[in-house]
Design a protein around this motif. Structure first.
Motif, PDB file in Angstrom:
ATOM      1  N   ALA A  74      22.366  10.623   4.542  1.00 32.05           N
ATOM      2  CA  ALA A  74      21.891  11.710   5.393  1.00 32.05           C
ATOM      3  C   ALA A  74      20.755  12.494   4.757  1.00 32.05           C
ATOM      4  CB  ALA A  74      23.053  12.648   5.723  1.00 32.05           C
ATOM      5  N   HIS A  75      20.678  12.488   3.429  1.00 34.39           N
ATOM      6  CA  HIS A  75      19.650  13.270   2.731  1.00 34.39           C
ATOM      7  C   HIS A  75      18.726  12.374   1.904  1.00 34.39           C
ATOM      8  CE1 HIS A  75      21.711  16.949   3.926  1.00 34.39           C
ATOM      9  NE2 HIS A  75      22.846  16.437   3.473  1.00 34.39           N
ATOM     10  N   ALA A  76      18.604  11.134   2.309  1.00 28.85           N
ATOM     11  CA  ALA A  76      17.830  10.165   1.522  1.00 28.85           C
ATOM     12  C   ALA A  76      16.360  10.535   1.422  1.00 28.85           C
ATOM     13  CB  ALA A  76      17.979   8.768   2.133  1.00 28.85           C
ATOM     14  N   ASP A  77      15.831  11.292   2.384  1.00 28.51           N
ATOM     15  CA  ASP A  77      14.404  11.625   2.382  1.00 28.51           C
ATOM     16  C   ASP A  77      14.124  12.998   1.774  1.00 28.51           C
ATOM     17  OD1 ASP A  77      15.715  13.012   4.368  1.00 28.51           O
ATOM     18  OD2 ASP A  77      14.061  12.873   5.820  1.00 28.51           O
ATOM     19  N   LYS A  78      15.114  13.572   1.090  1.00 24.03           N
ATOM     20  CA  LYS A  78      14.953  14.912   0.520  1.00 24.03           C
ATOM     21  C   LYS A  78      15.210  14.891  -0.983  1.00 24.03           C
ATOM     22  CE  LYS A  78      16.400  17.149   4.831  1.00 24.03           C
ATOM     23  NZ  LYS A  78      17.407  18.011   5.482  1.00 24.03           N
ATOM     24  N   ARG A  79      14.684  15.923  -1.652  1.00 17.83           N
ATOM     25  CA  ARG A  79      14.963  16.088  -3.085  1.00 17.83           C
ATOM     26  C   ARG A  79      16.399  16.623  -3.216  1.00 17.83           C
ATOM     27  NH1 ARG A  79       9.877  18.199  -2.509  1.00 17.83           N
ATOM     28  NH2 ARG A  79      10.668  20.352  -2.647  1.00 17.83           N
ATOM     29  N   LEU A  80      17.254  15.777  -3.737  1.00 19.09           N
ATOM     30  CA  LEU A  80      18.697  16.061  -3.724  1.00 19.09           C
ATOM     31  C   LEU A  80      19.216  16.271  -5.134  1.00 19.09           C
ATOM     32  CD1 LEU A  80      21.430  16.166  -2.173  1.00 19.09           C
ATOM     33  CD2 LEU A  80      21.547  13.681  -2.436  1.00 19.09           C
ATOM     34  N   CYS A  81      19.931  17.371  -5.324  1.00 17.37           N
ATOM     35  CA  CYS A  81      20.658  17.634  -6.565  1.00 17.37           C
ATOM     36  C   CYS A  81      22.150  17.692  -6.262  1.00 17.37           C
ATOM     37  CB  CYS A  81      20.243  18.970  -7.185  1.00 17.37           C
ATOM     38  SG  CYS A  81      18.799  18.884  -8.253  1.00 17.37           S
ATOM     39  N   VAL A  82      22.932  17.149  -7.166  1.00 20.94           N
ATOM     40  CA  VAL A  82      24.392  17.222  -7.056  1.00 20.94           C
ATOM     41  C   VAL A  82      24.924  17.969  -8.270  1.00 20.94           C
ATOM     42  CG1 VAL A  82      26.540  15.902  -7.024  1.00 20.94           C
ATOM     43  CG2 VAL A  82      24.572  15.109  -5.698  1.00 20.94           C
ATOM     44  N   LEU A  83      25.766  18.960  -8.031  1.00 22.07           N
ATOM     45  CA  LEU A  83      26.389  19.712  -9.118  1.00 22.07           C
ATOM     46  C   LEU A  83      27.683  19.030  -9.547  1.00 22.07           C
ATOM     47  CD1 LEU A  83      25.973  23.390  -7.846  1.00 22.07           C
ATOM     48  CD2 LEU A  83      24.597  22.204  -9.568  1.00 22.07           C
ATOM     49  N   ALA A  84      27.927  19.026 -10.850  1.00 19.74           N
ATOM     50  CA  ALA A  84      29.151  18.450 -11.407  1.00 19.74           C
ATOM     51  C   ALA A  84      29.678  19.386 -12.476  1.00 19.74           C
ATOM     52  CB  ALA A  84      28.870  17.069 -11.998  1.00 19.74           C
ATOM     53  N   SER A  85      30.971  19.332 -12.707  1.00 21.14           N
ATOM     54  CA  SER A  85      31.568  20.153 -13.758  1.00 21.14           C
ATOM     55  C   SER A  85      31.305  19.512 -15.116  1.00 21.14           C
ATOM     56  CB  SER A  85      33.076  20.301 -13.540  1.00 21.14           C
ATOM     57  OG  SER A  85      33.335  21.012 -12.349  1.00 21.14           O
ATOM     58  N   GLY A  86      30.701  20.266 -16.020  1.00 19.09           N
ATOM     59  CA  GLY A  86      30.493  19.775 -17.386  1.00 19.09           C
ATOM     60  C   GLY A  86      29.607  18.549 -17.441  1.00 19.09           C
ATOM     61  N   ASP A  87      30.075  17.524 -18.139  1.00 20.87           N
ATOM     62  CA  ASP A  87      29.330  16.275 -18.260  1.00 20.87           C
ATOM     63  C   ASP A  87      29.633  15.411 -17.037  1.00 20.87           C
ATOM     64  OD1 ASP A  87      28.248  13.822 -18.859  1.00 20.87           O
ATOM     65  OD2 ASP A  87      29.042  13.742 -20.893  1.00 20.87           O
ATOM     66  N   PRO A  88      28.644  15.153 -16.177  1.00 19.04           N
ATOM     67  CA  PRO A  88      28.917  14.398 -14.936  1.00 19.04           C
ATOM     68  C   PRO A  88      29.399  12.974 -15.166  1.00 19.04           C
ATOM     69  CG  PRO A  88      26.802  15.545 -14.806  1.00 19.04           C
ATOM     70  CD  PRO A  88      27.256  15.637 -16.229  1.00 19.04           C
ATOM     71  N   MET A  89      29.155  12.426 -16.362  1.00 17.20           N
ATOM     72  CA  MET A  89      29.547  11.045 -16.637  1.00 17.20           C
ATOM     73  C   MET A  89      30.882  10.961 -17.380  1.00 17.20           C
ATOM     74  SD  MET A  89      27.053   9.743 -15.107  1.00 17.20           S
ATOM     75  CE  MET A  89      27.268   7.982 -15.417  1.00 17.20           C
ATOM     76  N   PHE A  90      31.576  12.079 -17.535  1.00 12.89           N
ATOM     77  CA  PHE A  90      32.866  12.116 -18.220  1.00 12.89           C
ATOM     78  C   PHE A  90      33.925  12.514 -17.200  1.00 12.89           C
ATOM     79  CE2 PHE A  90      36.120  14.238 -20.883  1.00 12.89           C
ATOM     80  CZ  PHE A  90      36.404  13.209 -21.758  1.00 12.89           C
ATOM     81  N   PHE A  91      34.578  11.492 -16.601  1.00 10.55           N
ATOM     82  CA  PHE A  91      35.552  11.723 -15.536  1.00 10.55           C
ATOM     83  C   PHE A  91      34.925  12.542 -14.400  1.00 10.55           C
ATOM     84  CE2 PHE A  91      38.331  11.070 -19.240  1.00 10.55           C
ATOM     85  CZ  PHE A  91      39.202  10.125 -18.744  1.00 10.55           C
ATOM     86  N   GLY A  92      33.623  12.373 -14.167  1.00  8.12           N
ATOM     87  CA  GLY A  92      32.935  13.201 -13.185  1.00  8.12           C
ATOM     88  C   GLY A  92      32.304  12.404 -12.064  1.00  8.12           C
ATOM     89  N   ILE A  93      31.610  13.140 -11.199  1.00  9.80           N
ATOM     90  CA  ILE A  93      31.008  12.543 -10.007  1.00  9.80           C
ATOM     91  C   ILE A  93      29.819  11.662 -10.357  1.00  9.80           C
ATOM     92  CG2 ILE A  93      29.458  14.497  -9.606  1.00  9.80           C
ATOM     93  CD1 ILE A  93      31.265  12.419  -6.901  1.00  9.80           C
ATOM     94  N   HIS A 100      26.006  18.887 -19.141  1.00  9.75           N
ATOM     95  CA  HIS A 100      26.440  20.124 -19.784  1.00  9.75           C
ATOM     96  C   HIS A 100      27.588  19.717 -20.708  1.00  9.75           C
ATOM     97  CE1 HIS A 100      28.432  24.114 -20.069  1.00  9.75           C
ATOM     98  NE2 HIS A 100      27.271  24.624 -19.718  1.00  9.75           N
ATOM     99  N   PRO A 101      27.928  20.488 -21.732  1.00  9.59           N
ATOM    100  CA  PRO A 101      29.114  20.124 -22.528  1.00  9.59           C
ATOM    101  C   PRO A 101      30.342  19.935 -21.651  1.00  9.59           C
ATOM    102  CG  PRO A 101      27.909  21.881 -23.629  1.00  9.59           C
ATOM    103  CD  PRO A 101      27.256  21.684 -22.282  1.00  9.59           C
ATOM    104  N   SER A 102      31.075  18.849 -21.895  1.00  5.61           N
ATOM    105  CA  SER A 102      32.274  18.574 -21.115  1.00  5.61           C
ATOM    106  C   SER A 102      33.394  19.533 -21.484  1.00  5.61           C
ATOM    107  CB  SER A 102      32.738  17.138 -21.350  1.00  5.61           C
ATOM    108  OG  SER A 102      33.236  17.002 -22.667  1.00  5.61           O
ATOM    109  N   SER A 103      34.389  19.609 -20.623  1.00  3.98           N
ATOM    110  CA  SER A 103      35.554  20.452 -20.928  1.00  3.98           C
ATOM    111  C   SER A 103      36.271  19.942 -22.174  1.00  3.98           C
ATOM    112  CB  SER A 103      36.508  20.481 -19.735  1.00  3.98           C
ATOM    113  OG  SER A 103      36.910  19.166 -19.380  1.00  3.98           O
ATOM    114  N   ALA A 104      36.251  18.605 -22.389  1.00  5.91           N
ATOM    115  CA  ALA A 104      36.871  18.057 -23.596  1.00  5.91           C
ATOM    116  C   ALA A 104      36.114  18.486 -24.846  1.00  5.91           C
ATOM    117  CB  ALA A 104      36.932  16.534 -23.504  1.00  5.91           C
ATOM    118  N   SER A 105      34.778  18.483 -24.786  1.00  8.96           N
ATOM    119  CA  SER A 105      33.980  18.931 -25.926  1.00  8.96           C
ATOM    120  C   SER A 105      34.252  20.399 -26.246  1.00  8.96           C
ATOM    121  CB  SER A 105      32.490  18.731 -25.643  1.00  8.96           C
ATOM    122  OG  SER A 105      32.168  17.373 -25.526  1.00  8.96           O
TER     123      SER A 105
END
Length: 405
Positions: free
Chosen positions: A64-83, A98-103
């Motif tokens: 739906a937003h493929a033609d727009k500049r899209l940012c997605v917010l994630a908690s802490g490190d998005p690649m650590f159990f994240g989106i 961002h620093p993960s909750s584990a860090s």
């Protein structure tokens, strides 16, 4: 490309300049309602909250937003159990972590993060914690919400680790950061939904310890006698040769012991247990939860019909229903090239069947025999268990396996 921005509990104030610039330039920002509320009014992008359930909404929202500049917010490190990892399966991503909750939790505890076992209970069963409980281990539990610490304390205590110090760190990185300490057995605190639980595992006297290697004692399983016995099970899992990320079919699962111990080898090992009897299928589910692999998938039905449309396995174990017409054929046909099949035969009929398969496609036949010392009157003698004939074969690539050249 989607920009994924990790944000902490301190919100905008804790973001690096590059993350702030990405959000300021975005036309659409997607995140949870809590995360979106952390953005200042000056961030003029359209704000879109994730719907529930989240996963089915990912692809449509990106489209739906493929033609727009899209940012997605994630908690802490998005690649650590994240989106972030989920998004990366759908589109190209630029991740600003961002620093993960584990860090943050390890920083507060003074723990080395590489020496800690991390268990997530976010949209996952708390029973996953069972397999992480070993004397001297340090475990971080990523919490689902305010009820998780009590659930963790109850599970840890019931497993015989009630003396374990338990520290609950709430709202890490925010002005409201808080720390509560107790043992698992004495936990009675109330905390913020944003919490991480640190457990230092201390076994109570007489606690039942469950090693990580295959060959758990038979009596840790609920079963009706339909179970691959401890010694044979250890050899069977070894013959299946699990590697991280691989998938096992446990066909005729009985108590589920082989699929469970395959899954305990590595957190990324997956298993599908196929069991036709309702009472045994129920036991498989209870055993999987009690032994720390509640995400083991159960298929209730009889092979070979129940095998249709299952994901391609890397290994197959046939423990029950060996002589049912078409079962071994279906397993062999479904197995990926290079995958392994292990069949344990107990009866003369099943032994004859594996002998025919061995003659047709090769592999190895092994006779397994176990004897246990038992009382004989006032003396002790050997009591022989039924011998097992085990057939192990690796499916070749090429014409022999029906694969295209």
């Amino acid at each position: 490309m989607v920009t994924v921005v990790g944000v902490g509990a301190d919100g905008w104030a804790g973001l690096a300049p590059v993350a702030r610039r990405a959000l300021a330039a975005a036309e659409v920002v997607v995140g949870s309602t809590r995360q979106l509320d952390l953005l200042p009014a000056a961030c003029a992008a359209e704000r879109v909250a994730w719907p529930t359930p989240l996963l089915p909404a990912v692809a449509p929202l990106l489209a739906a937003h493929a033609d727009k500049r899209l940012c997605v917010l994630a908690s802490g490190d998005p690649m650590f159990f994240g989106i972030g990892a989920t998004l990366a399966r759908h589109t190209a991503v630029h991740v600003l972590p961002h620093p993960s909750s584990a860090s943050l939790a390890c920083a507060r505890m003074g723990w080395a993060l590489d020496r800690v076992t991390v268990v997530s209970t976010v949209a996952r069963p708390v029973e996953r914690l069972h397999s992480a409980l070993h004397p001297g281990s340090r475990v971080l539990v990523l919490s689902e919400g305010e009820a998780t610490p009590a659930a963790v304390a109850e599970l840890v205590t019931a497993r015989g680790f009630g003396a374990s110090p338990m520290t609950v760190l709430s709202d890490l990185g925010s002005p409201d950061e808080d720390v509560l300490r107790a043992t698992a057995a004495t936990w009675a605190g109330r905390v913020s939904p944003l919490n991480v639980i640190a457990v230092e595992c201390v076994a109570d006297p007489g606690a039942r310890l469950l090693p990580a290697v295959p060959g758990l004692p038979d009596d840790v399983y609920e079963h009706d006698g339909q179970i691959t016995k401890r010694e044979v099970r250890a050899l069977t899992v070894s013959s299946l040769a699990p590697e991280p990320g691989q998938l096992l079919w446990d066909v005729g699962a009985g108590s589920g012991s082989v699929g469970i111990e395959w899954s305990r080898v590595d957190p990324t090992c997956r298993a599908i247990a196929v069991e036709p009897r309702a009472d045994r299928a129920d036991r498989v589910e209870r055993n999987a939860a009690a032994l720390g692999v509640p995400e083991l998938r159960l298929v209730r039905g009889a092979a070979p019909a129940a095998l249709a449309d299952l994901p391609t396995p890397d290994a197959v174990f046939v423990g029950g229903g060996v002589t049912v017409d078409g079962v071994v054929d279906a397993c062999w046909d479904a197995l990926r090239p290079g995958g392994r099949v292990v069949v344990n035969a107990v009866t003369l009929e099943s032994e004859a069947l594996v002998a025919r398969w061995h003659a047709a496609v090769g592999g190895a036949l092994t006779r397994l025999s176990v004897a246990r010392a038992a009382p004989i009157g006032g003396f002790t003698g050997w009591r022989q268990a039924m011998p097992i004939t085990q057939w192990v074969a690796v499916k070749p690539a090429g014409p022999e396996s029906g694969e295209d050249q």
